[in-house]
Enzyme design. Structure first.
Site, short mmCIF file in Angstrom:
data_model
loop_
_atom_site.label_atom_id
_atom_site.label_comp_id
_atom_site.label_asym_id
_atom_site.label_seq_id
_atom_site.Cartn_x
_atom_site.Cartn_y
_atom_site.Cartn_z
N ALA A 173 44.71 -44.29 3.95
CA ALA A 173 44.19 -45.49 4.59
C ALA A 173 44.14 -46.70 3.67
O ALA A 173 43.50 -47.69 3.99
CB ALA A 173 42.79 -45.22 5.17
N ASP A 174 44.79 -46.62 2.52
CA ASP A 174 44.90 -47.80 1.64
C ASP A 174 46.32 -47.88 1.09
O ASP A 174 46.53 -48.08 -0.10
CB ASP A 174 43.88 -47.70 0.51
CG ASP A 174 43.70 -49.03 -0.23
OD1 ASP A 174 44.03 -50.08 0.35
OD2 ASP A 174 43.25 -49.00 -1.39
N LEU A 175 47.29 -47.74 1.97
CA LEU A 175 48.69 -47.65 1.56
C LEU A 175 49.30 -49.05 1.53
O LEU A 175 49.97 -49.47 2.48
CB LEU A 175 49.48 -46.74 2.51
CG LEU A 175 50.90 -46.40 2.06
CD1 LEU A 175 50.88 -45.53 0.81
CD2 LEU A 175 51.66 -45.71 3.18
#
Length: 289
Positions: A189-191
């Site tokens: 979720a932080d790509l």
């Protein structure tokens, strides 16, 4: 002896107060303990850091590794190791060992990220990683996006209504509809482009995951706003990401709208100036008029 960078020490004290200062002061002793426990030799290189973690270049049995020490209040520390174990090096940095707040990881080339590639080439790599990382999620992970709808209205009012109504209304609708829709897999979720580094066993591997359970399309928004200043055709960038990842175009578009509004408000809350403008550009391109 590890010397903690002064800028990192100041930031952790600013964020966490006395707890942050105490944690920074404890780092040299903790590194010494872990070096003995995991048979590590520290390289002659200055420590690296972001906002949440100190990263040391280390070696074990001639294998180059990194030791990552995360701040106590970092919300990802409890789940990062679980996510890395589930991925088992598939599309992501390999986890070698872990204890709470400390990860021993495969070493990648921190000087080369997807920021070094032209945007559409970088998007092709990143979109492919979204699909590669879509594996079965371990138990206990939060559902992606499940709390956004409940907070948007209060944050918007408290901050003086920075987001135009037409963007906010669409985000409300999608935020209520999308959680739980689509595949239910493990997602990073932080790509963003800076969180994909050059590797040796694979050309590009993701780092610093914030593992959640949800649909892969949830991982698209950072890749839209992170380099938005470079892109004239933002809908075209979205299409490139969707195609590279074999994603659902409407789900991806919906999550981009929701998370751009959410991140716009987050940026205003923290006094940021660049990121809210980028989010506005993305939203205007996807919701013209």
């Amino acid at each position: 002896m590890v010397t903690v960078p002064e800028a990192f020490a100041r930031w952790r004290a600013h964020v966490d107060g006395d707890e942050g200062r105490a944690w920074v002061a404890s780092l040299p002793a903790r590194v010494e303990r872990l070096a003995g426990q995991w048979d590590l030799r520290l390289d002659d290189a200055a420590p690296l850091h972001g906002a949440q973690a100190l990263v040391l270049l280390v070696t074990r049995d001639d294998r180059p590794l990194v030791l990552k020490l995360s701040a106590p209040r970092d919300p990802t520390t409890a789940t990062e190791a679980a996510g890395l174990r589930a991925w088992a090096g598939r599309g992501v940095v390999e986890l070698v060992a872990a204890e709470p707040g400390a990860l021993l990881l495969e070493r990648l080339d921190h000087t080369r990220s997807l920021h070094d590639l032209p945007i559409l080439q970088a998007a092709e790599v990143a979109g492919g990683l979204i699909r590669t990382l879509a594996v079965a999620a371990p138990a206990g992970l939060p559902q992606a996006g499940s709390g956004i709808a409940a907070t948007l209205g209060d944050r918007q009012r408290r901050l003086g209504d920075p987001v135009p109504d037409r963007f906010l209304a669409r985000a409300f609708r999608y935020a209520a509809e999308l959680p739980g829709v689509g595949e239910n897999v493990l997602i990073h979720a932080d790509l963003h482009y800076g969180n994909v580094l050059a590797g040796t066993r694979r050309p590009w591997l993701a780092i610093d995951p914030r593992p959640l359970r949800g649909t892969p399309e949830y991982a698209v928004p950072e890749l839209m706003w992170n380099r938005a200043d470079e892109v004239a055709d933002l809908p075209g960038l979205l299409s490139a990401l969707v195609e590279a990842g074999g994603l659902d175009a409407e789900l991806a578009r919906g999550w981009v709208i929701v998370r751009c509004v959410d991140y716009w408000l987050w940026g205003v809350e923290r006094g940021l100036t660049i990121d809210p403008v980028r989010c506005e550009r993305v939203l205007a391109a996807l919701l013209p008029g």
